[in-house]
Design an enzyme around this catalytic site. Sequence first.
Site, PDB file in Angstrom:
ATOM      1  N   GLU A  43      29.973  40.001  42.258  1.00 38.37           N
ATOM      2  CA  GLU A  43      30.843  39.593  41.052  1.00 38.37           C
ATOM      3  C   GLU A  43      30.762  40.325  39.837  1.00 38.37           C
ATOM      4  O   GLU A  43      31.997  40.425  38.906  1.00 38.37           O
ATOM      5  CB  GLU A  43      30.093  38.060  40.637  1.00 38.37           C
ATOM      6  N   TYR A 126      30.126  32.339  33.912  1.00 38.82           N
ATOM      7  CA  TYR A 126      31.081  32.517  35.271  1.00 38.82           C
ATOM      8  C   TYR A 126      30.241  33.075  36.171  1.00 38.82           C
ATOM      9  O   TYR A 126      30.160  32.361  37.354  1.00 38.82           O
ATOM     10  CB  TYR A 126      32.223  33.456  35.065  1.00 38.82           C
ATOM     11  N   ASP A 144      36.988  31.401  35.336  1.00 40.99           N
ATOM     12  CA  ASP A 144      37.360  32.551  34.859  1.00 40.99           C
ATOM     13  C   ASP A 144      39.103  32.565  34.605  1.00 40.99           C
ATOM     14  O   ASP A 144      39.641  31.607  34.503  1.00 40.99           O
ATOM     15  CB  ASP A 144      37.351  33.771  35.897  1.00 40.99           C
TER      16      ASP A 144
END
Length: 342
Positions: A43, A126, A144
């Site tokens: 991520e 996020y 996002d």
Amino acid sequence: MKNHKQNPHFILIGNQILKWYGQNARELPFRNTKNPYNIWICEIIFQQTRIAQGMQHYENFVARFPDVKTLANAHSDEVLLYWKGLGYYSRALNIHKASHQIMNDFGGVFPEKYEDILYLKGIGKYTAAAVSSICFGKQIPAIDGNFYRVLSRIYADDFDISSSQAYKYYENLALEMIPSNAAGDFNQAMMDLGSEVCKPRNPLCSECPVQENCIAFQTGKISEFPVKTKKVKVESLELQYYFVGFQEEFLIKQRGDDFIWKKLFEFPTDIPDDFREFSINEKIVKHKLTHKNLVININRVVLSSKSQLDKFAFDNGFSIINKDNSQQKSFPKPLENYIDGL
């Protein structure tokens, strides 16, 4: 996350997106695991890097640092070296610091609670939501740019995504449509849908699974969403460097923790007056960071003796290297390009 009242119509849309994902999900290595360490690393890497560009970096990174303990025990210079080419080096330093937090505060076990994940250095809402939903089944949307774009078009919603309230606003919209116990897959579905179909420009609406329920498409207003009015202030900054060398060797020093390019290596930023007579050329490089436009002046200084190079290095705390062993150091991209062009 508190229970949120859901709208049956939007749950239908959520199920359509999940069904599409089940048939069209991209085959990505990190989708074969629910290991929170791997999901965390991927991520962070792919937040600012396209998957096609970042995949090899991800695989190299987790091969060298396969778990939190290995990462925490590594030196920051090696972590930066394995981040080389991705940019945003502060993220690598934050990952390293977070690994120490996990070892010291959570007994080396990646935390499960959203709030504990959010506590880790460099992890925002996020990433915490992505890890929580994918690895631990928490019903939390990972908002996002893909979420903003897809949801604003589906709803034809003109809520300004540059607003400080945008994350919470779109989180509530997402919660209306996420099917029960499916947030992890739904978050990944929205990532694929936003990047592969509902693109910022020239979206592939004919391939969209929710075209018939997309108000922006039905009203011919796709290009109007999402709405973003706030412009980020960009600062202009001029930097001066001196590439000081003799034959194949040159000087470098590691930057500190302040300002940009933390812990990366750089050339001298100043030289004695008697060195200036050895300056043979100047190169001006323009480089953009997220909130800064840089103009970088690099003067090449070729000294007349090795003793001059050695003395300056000793007196000023510089290291002497050559082009070959510079590959084992991490430099800001403009300086790396300068070395590569020698």
